[in-house]
Design a protein around this motif. Sequence first.
Motif, short mmCIF file in Angstrom:
data_model
loop_
_atom_site.label_atom_id
_atom_site.label_comp_id
_atom_site.label_asym_id
_atom_site.label_seq_id
_atom_site.Cartn_x
_atom_site.Cartn_y
_atom_site.Cartn_z
N GLU A 194 47.64 -5.71 -15.77
CA GLU A 194 46.32 -5.06 -15.78
C GLU A 194 45.83 -4.80 -14.35
O GLU A 194 45.69 -5.74 -13.55
CB GLU A 194 45.30 -5.93 -16.50
N PHE A 195 45.56 -3.55 -14.05
CA PHE A 195 44.93 -3.17 -12.78
C PHE A 195 43.44 -2.90 -13.00
O PHE A 195 42.99 -2.73 -14.14
CB PHE A 195 45.58 -1.90 -12.23
N ASN A 196 42.71 -2.83 -11.88
CA ASN A 196 41.28 -2.45 -11.90
C ASN A 196 40.51 -3.30 -12.90
O ASN A 196 39.75 -2.80 -13.74
CB ASN A 196 41.14 -0.96 -12.22
N VAL A 197 40.69 -4.61 -12.78
CA VAL A 197 40.07 -5.56 -13.71
C VAL A 197 38.56 -5.64 -13.49
O VAL A 197 38.10 -5.85 -12.36
CB VAL A 197 40.72 -6.95 -13.53
N PRO A 198 37.76 -5.48 -14.54
CA PRO A 198 36.30 -5.56 -14.39
C PRO A 198 35.82 -7.01 -14.34
O PRO A 198 36.59 -7.93 -14.63
CB PRO A 198 35.78 -4.85 -15.65
N PRO A 199 34.55 -7.24 -14.00
CA PRO A 199 34.00 -8.60 -14.02
C PRO A 199 34.11 -9.21 -15.42
O PRO A 199 34.04 -8.50 -16.42
CB PRO A 199 32.54 -8.41 -13.60
N SER A 200 34.26 -10.52 -15.47
CA SER A 200 34.29 -11.21 -16.75
C SER A 200 32.87 -11.37 -17.28
O SER A 200 31.88 -11.09 -16.58
CB SER A 200 34.95 -12.58 -16.58
N ALA A 201 32.76 -11.82 -18.53
CA ALA A 201 31.44 -12.08 -19.11
C ALA A 201 30.81 -13.29 -18.44
O ALA A 201 31.49 -14.07 -17.78
CB ALA A 201 31.58 -12.31 -20.62
N SER A 202 29.51 -13.46 -18.62
CA SER A 202 28.80 -14.56 -17.97
C SER A 202 29.31 -15.93 -18.39
O SER A 202 29.18 -16.91 -17.66
CB SER A 202 27.30 -14.45 -18.24
#
Length: 447
Positions: A194-202
């Motif tokens: 996985e590239f360009n991984v977004p922020p995780s949930a809180s």
Amino acid sequence: MRSLPRLMATAAAALCLVGAAWAAPAALPHELRAYSFASPEQVAQGRGEVVASHTVEAAGAPWVRLQFKDVRLMPGSKLRITSLQDGAVQELNARTLHQWRNTSAYFNGEAVRVELLAGKGTKGNRFAVSHVMVGQVPVQTESQCGATDDRVPSNAPDRARLVNVGCTVNLMSNGCFVTAGHCLASPGSVNVVEFNVPPSASNGAIVHPAPKDQYVPTTNRQFKNSGVGKDWGVFTTSPNATTGLTALQAQGSSLNFATAVPAVGADVVITGYGVDSGSANQTQQVSNGPIVNVNTTAQSLQYKSDTEGGNSGSVVLSGGNVVAIHTHGGCTTSGTGGNQGTLYTNPDLQAAFTQVCGATPTPPTCSSIRSVKASCSAKGKITVNVRLTDSSHDGQSVVVAIDGASQDAPINGDLARASLTRQASGSHTYELIDPEGCVAPKTVVCP
């Protein structure tokens, strides 16, 4: 720099005190649930439209991934999977579904819609869902070198997250990937890059990028998992199923090995997807620190740069080039010790890199296929023989489907063969699906 109270379990602390402890992967917590859905086999000729649709839901799940079975996709037909949370879409035809080993990409949210689009003039398309991988919220455990965690967010385009195993992989200038050997030691967990991984949930639950940023590893890989200085892995991925681009084409950035071993005291930079609290969990972060030991005999490097579980496989950069692969812990929160990795000069690593990442041979095309024939024995064993025009593709493979179940058929000389045992009496359909569109599906009758 940030200073955070560490949520460190006693076992993790003990592990960190061991000089050669693994830089542990951070596998995605999940539950694999059995699922039962099968679409009716398409009867009317397709017109490039949706002929079957089904929604898969796992209430409360932060993410899901599907496992298919009994899929039959005729030329021009495809499955379209859509996240009902963020609208991310993946489309899979017979060839790319085989590359993805009959699974989907990772999708955010608790529900996805699966649609079957039949190619114009085709019949007999179908699909079934057998299992759903349901994501769970992780339990955080952390450690680092010294009293503070010095990692900060980063966005290097040539670093990626390897799931489900939970490691870091690195895109080299020839399109190949390097990582830690222990990250590849369990093939069933080497699922998606996985590239360009977004922020995780809180709450720390990871969030997946869109399918256009997910790549499936091939079986073209080599690795060694034999301790400090002898822990390395090399592999390749298929082009993206949505865009058709390779990771190198899509990311436009890559790494190179260094040309000289760095000295003690030189600064190193490590970027990876280590565990953390909240939205930073298993997202890309970078840290730096000095080299404290170089051992060219043992092919190892030791350094004081913060890493966490999930940083396994991160490349260690000095002067902008790869000098090592991060593989083992060894530092403590009191400031002693150092993390460790395999030097880029390891001869086995370099030999594997040359072999795995060399020029890709031209795959068979329709012009390479002479005939596709099948027979069925009295005991119900179906054998499909694919005869090629010559032996120039020896050692490669084609893909054959028998009643919709695809399998690799290795090419030996000018012949590729696939088989399926214990089949019921009556007619069975077989076809060549890679290369695609060469020969129309045929039937074989079992006695």
